[in-house]
Design a protein around this motif. Structure first.
Motif, PDB file in Angstrom:
ATOM      1  N   ALA A   1       0.834  -1.211   0.000  1.00  0.00           N
ATOM      2  CA  ALA A   1       0.000   0.000   0.000  1.00  0.00           C
ATOM      3  C   ALA A   1       0.864   1.256   0.000  1.00  0.00           C
ATOM      4  CB  ALA A   1      -0.924  -0.012   1.218  1.00  0.00           C
TER       5      ALA A   1
ATOM      6  N   LEU B   1      -8.830   0.669  -9.629  1.00  0.00           N
ATOM      7  CA  LEU B   1      -8.914   0.720  -8.170  1.00  0.00           C
ATOM      8  C   LEU B   1     -10.328   1.043  -7.705  1.00  0.00           C
ATOM      9  CD1 LEU B   1      -5.753   2.454  -6.637  1.00  0.00           C
ATOM     10  CD2 LEU B   1      -6.737   0.231  -6.020  1.00  0.00           C
TER      11      LEU B   1
ATOM     12  N   ILE C   1      -3.698  -3.870  -5.632  1.00  0.00           N
ATOM     13  CA  ILE C   1      -2.788  -2.918  -4.992  1.00  0.00           C
ATOM     14  C   ILE C   1      -1.350  -3.391  -5.144  1.00  0.00           C
ATOM     15  CG2 ILE C   1      -2.076  -1.965  -2.765  1.00  0.00           C
ATOM     16  CD1 ILE C   1      -5.088  -1.968  -2.002  1.00  0.00           C
TER      17      ILE C   1
END
Length: 254
Positions: free
Chosen positions: A136, A152, A178
């Motif tokens: 992340a 996303l 991600i």
């Protein structure tokens, strides 16, 4: 967010090609089965979805067509795949995948079930935290294309819209995306393997409605931080999200 998702629906959240890539030499059949299983069980190829042609799979994984054919036959026998003839034929993922008992070759829940030790649980959770918090943070530092930003949003929306039975599959897809956005080829297989281990644990506890709602809120914080390019905020949001899952798993499985 909903307005964004109404745009180009042709944008795929994830491609099976992410995991169907060349493996190490020496165990071609076993690694082909492993990568196909990961792609199926993590939702890269959805129930009812069609696999790429044998020739294409062989090229993706750097193995022979005979190896691919043997792997498909094994997974068909295990209940994961089915073949259809005709103009729109091919090899498809079963609409309903085998349960844990089927994987162990028995219909009895008391025979063949794997017992996971406390040490193995802690190892799985620690590895997940290291990989996904780091992913992340790194994703938030990447310059994302318009298509990646849309993917996303779409993955986030798919989680929110998912029926309970499909939630963990869409949750996995968001986390894998991600990792993919980081752009490090070695990272995604590690996260995929970690997610397989985490999902095995999650399958042993109830799916709680309140927890789903909380997870959706955390997912939104993670995605927004990545899109704004705030790495520490993204890492903190992911750390809190992972910690929530860890608390439930320790509570139910300890």
């Amino acid at each position: 967010m909903s307005e964004t998702r109404k745009g180009d629906e042709a944008t795929e959240v994830l491609s099976a090609e992410l995991l169907l890539r060349p493996g190490r030499a020496g165990n071609a059949f076993e690694e082909t089965v492993q990568r196909l299983l990961q792609s199926i069980r993590l939702g890269l190829i959805e129930p009812g979805g069609r696999l790429p042609a044998e020739r294409e799979l062989a090229t993706m994984q750097g193995v022979s067509r005979d190896t691919v054919r043997d792997a498909i036959a094994a997974l068909t026998e295990a209940g994961y795949l089915t073949s259809r003839r005709g103009r729109y034929g091919g090899t498809f993922v079963m609409d309903e995948l085998p349960d844990d008992e089927a994987l162990n070759g028995t219909d009895s829940p008391e025979i063949g079930r794997v017992t996971i030790s406390a040490a193995e649980i802690e190892d799985t959770l620690t590895l997940r935290s290291i990989l996904e918090v780091g992913a992340a943070r790194e994703a938030a530092q990447c310059k994302l294309s318009g298509a990646d930003r849309e993917r996303l949003w779409q993955a986030l929306g798919d989680c929110r819209d998912a029926a309970p039975a499909d939630y963990r599959r869409h949750d996995s897809r968001l986390h894998l995306l991600i990792a993919e956005l980081v752009g490090a080829p070695s990272l995604l297989p590690l996260v995929a393997e970690s997610r397989m281990r985490v999902n095995e644990l999650l399958n042993g506890i109830p799916l709680l409605a309140v927890n789903i709602a909380h997870s959706d809120e955390q997912h939104e914080r993670i995605v927004k931080a990545i899109l704004r390019g705030h790495p520490e905020e993204a890492a903190q949001a992911m750390a809190e999200h992972v910690a929530g899952s860890e608390a439930l798993l320790r509570g139910f499985l300890a």
